[in-house]
Enzyme design. Structure first.
Site, PDB file in Angstrom:
ATOM      1  N   PRO A 272       0.781  -1.242   0.000  1.00  0.00           N
ATOM      2  CA  PRO A 272       0.000   0.000   0.000  1.00  0.00           C
ATOM      3  C   PRO A 272       0.808   1.285   0.000  1.00  0.00           C
ATOM      4  CG  PRO A 272       0.072  -0.890   2.196  1.00  0.00           C
ATOM      5  CD  PRO A 272       0.791  -1.887   1.334  1.00  0.00           C
ATOM      6  N   GLY A 273       2.152   1.211   0.046  1.00  0.00           N
ATOM      7  CA  GLY A 273       2.927   2.397  -0.253  1.00  0.00           C
ATOM      8  C   GLY A 273       3.759   2.998   0.858  1.00  0.00           C
ATOM      9  N   GLY A 274       3.871   2.335   1.997  1.00  0.00           N
ATOM     10  CA  GLY A 274       4.692   2.884   3.070  1.00  0.00           C
ATOM     11  C   GLY A 274       6.147   3.038   2.680  1.00  0.00           C
ATOM     12  N   CYS A 384       7.940 -10.195   4.739  1.00  0.00           N
ATOM     13  CA  CYS A 384       7.406 -10.146   6.112  1.00  0.00           C
ATOM     14  C   CYS A 384       7.007 -11.553   6.538  1.00  0.00           C
ATOM     15  CB  CYS A 384       6.237  -9.169   6.212  1.00  0.00           C
ATOM     16  SG  CYS A 384       4.891  -9.484   5.040  1.00  0.00           S
TER      17      CYS A 384
END
Length: 456
Positions: A272-274, A384
């Site tokens: 999502p873009g972190g 992750c």
């Protein structure tokens, strides 16, 4: 509503059903949150929805109700093994197979009774209301009432009976983690997974200042950890784009690329873009790639709020034609078993076979990413996942297969707080039980692996 013809007595608990009480109207305080929780949990357990996707049908619900529903579902998933064992012990013949949603309603009520600060009468009464309002469960409202009332009376002895069994993590995962990290660390991982994590944020600047404003603390790695956050969008600085939500471990891989100012950097599998935001905030010329259009839309919305820019492309990273790039960050698709604190649904959705399937995908992505690098360029490969096949084994494979690649070991003095997570080989490995800071609610971080590779 017409109740099912099947009587509920044969499935009742060892003791009597007790009084049912008057039926509440559909507008009972707290009922909308419980209805959403039951619907979302049912779609996760029986419809294969993710925790995030299960809450798309909450239009018009008050933020407070939505937050409560999410907490109920997340708690039920974190303690699913315990809840099922306790409920099974209270029912002579188990939950009725003809009405699977009965179990969902029981789980919603039991999660509140055993693990949340909710009055017992509210947890029981509103669960009965949910049952009465659904044709498939209305005939079992008495069963639900009796089981939950008894659970409220006997909570301590029921929990004590299963406390040492380790039921809240699937056995195949516990065995894997014991083999990879030893029994002591494996138990520490499973223990912390039962606790709700704090809110971690990455700030553009002035971490200490934002920690003070938000009532949080600055972690050794620079992430700001906030306790008792409430609604994220209502916090100071959110609408102004001063920070974004990102787990402390998830914020590390992008930093392993070093100074990226002015460099062309690809963020593969970016949504999502972190990490895209990190790279853009550091001055990189970022190409953010993801195959999911909806997830890229969310990424673009986040960048707009943060007043950051990137070249956003909808494409499959495995066949991307672009570059060559100075650096690439590949946060590859994986089993995500390192994120179970925040995404407890994953523990019950994944299967042992998923590890090998995803490892094959990761191998192809690494090889293609290396081909997109300039000579001398850096690749940070990250997942992750707690599974070695998706981390350490991938790096060993590529180093053995390609003579144009070398590992660039991490050094303890590269950034504050990094040293405890550097492996003997010079890679990054964090575990959910790391970063102990007193109470479990203040401790922990996602399980991540990251390695830095240079194209010769």
């Amino acid at each position: 509503m017409k109740a099912p013809s099947r009587p509920n007595r044969p499935h009742g608990p060892a003791r009597g059903n007790g009084p049912r009480g008057p039926q509440r109207p559909a507008t009972s305080a707290g009922l909308p949150a419980r209805l959403l929780a039951a619907d979302a949990l049912d779609r996760i357990l029986r419809g294969n929805a993710s925790l995030e996707d299960a809450f798309i049908h909450d239009a018009g619900l008050e933020p407070r109700d939505r937050a409560l529903a999410f907490r109920i579902v997340a708690t039920a998933l974190r303690r699913l093994g315990t809840l099922r064992a306790v409920l099974t012990a209270l029912m002579e013949r188990g939950a009725p197979k003809s009405a699977p949603k009965v179990e969902t309603v029981l789980l919603v009520g039991a999660a509140q009774i055993l693990f949340m600060d909710v009055p017992d009468h509210a947890a029981v009464g509103l669960s009965v209301d949910i049952a009465r309002g659904d044709n498939s469960t209305a005939g079992f409202a008495g069963l639900i009432n009796a089981v939950l009332r008894r659970l409220a009376r006997e909570r301590e002895e029921r929990l004590a009976a299963v406390a040492t069994l380790g039921l809240d993590t699937p056995e195949w995962l516990r065995q894997r983690w014991t083999k990879a990290y030893g029994p002591e660390r494996a138990k520490a991982i499973t223990d912390i997974l039962s606790h709700e994590p704090a809110l971690d944020i990455t700030v553009k600047s002035d971490a200490a200042g934002w920690a003070e404003k938000l009532g949080g603390e600055v972690l050794p790695t620079g992430t700001v950890r906030v306790l008792q956050a409430g609604a994220v969008r209502a916090l100071p600085g959110y609408e102004d784009g001063e920070w974004w939500v990102q787990d402390a471990a998830a914020a590390l891989p992008a930093r392993l690329l070093g100074d990226v100012a002015g460099k062309s950097v690809a963020d593969l599998c970016a949504a999502p873009g972190g990490k895209t935001a990190q790279l853009a905030a550091a001055g990189a010329k970022v190409t953010a790639v993801d195959r999911s259009g909806p997830r890229l839309a969310r990424l673009s919305e986040n960048l707009a709020r943060l007043k950051l820019t990137a070249d956003v492309r909808e494409a499959d990273a495995a066949s991307l034609k672009a570059g060559p790039f100075d650096a690439i960050l590949l946060d590859a698709p994986c089993t995500a078993t390192g994120t179970l604190r925040r995404h407890p649904d994953i523990a019950w959705a994944k299967r042992p076979s998923d590890v090998a399937t995803l490892a094959a995908v990761q191998a192809g992505l690494i090889d293609h990413a290396l081909d997109l690098l300039k000579s001398g360029g850096l690749l940070v490969y990250a997942t992750c996942s707690l599974e070695p096949e998706e981390g350490e084994a991938q790096v060993a494979r590529v180093l053995a297969a390609r003579n144009d690649v070398e590992r660039v070991p991490l050094k303890p003095d590269e950034m504050e707080g990094l040293a405890p997570y550097i492996t003997p080989e010079g890679d990054l490995r964090t575990l959910p039980c790391d970063l102990v800071r007193g109470e479990p609610e203040r401790s922990g971080l996602d399980g991540f692996f990251a390695a830095r590779l240079r194209k010769r």
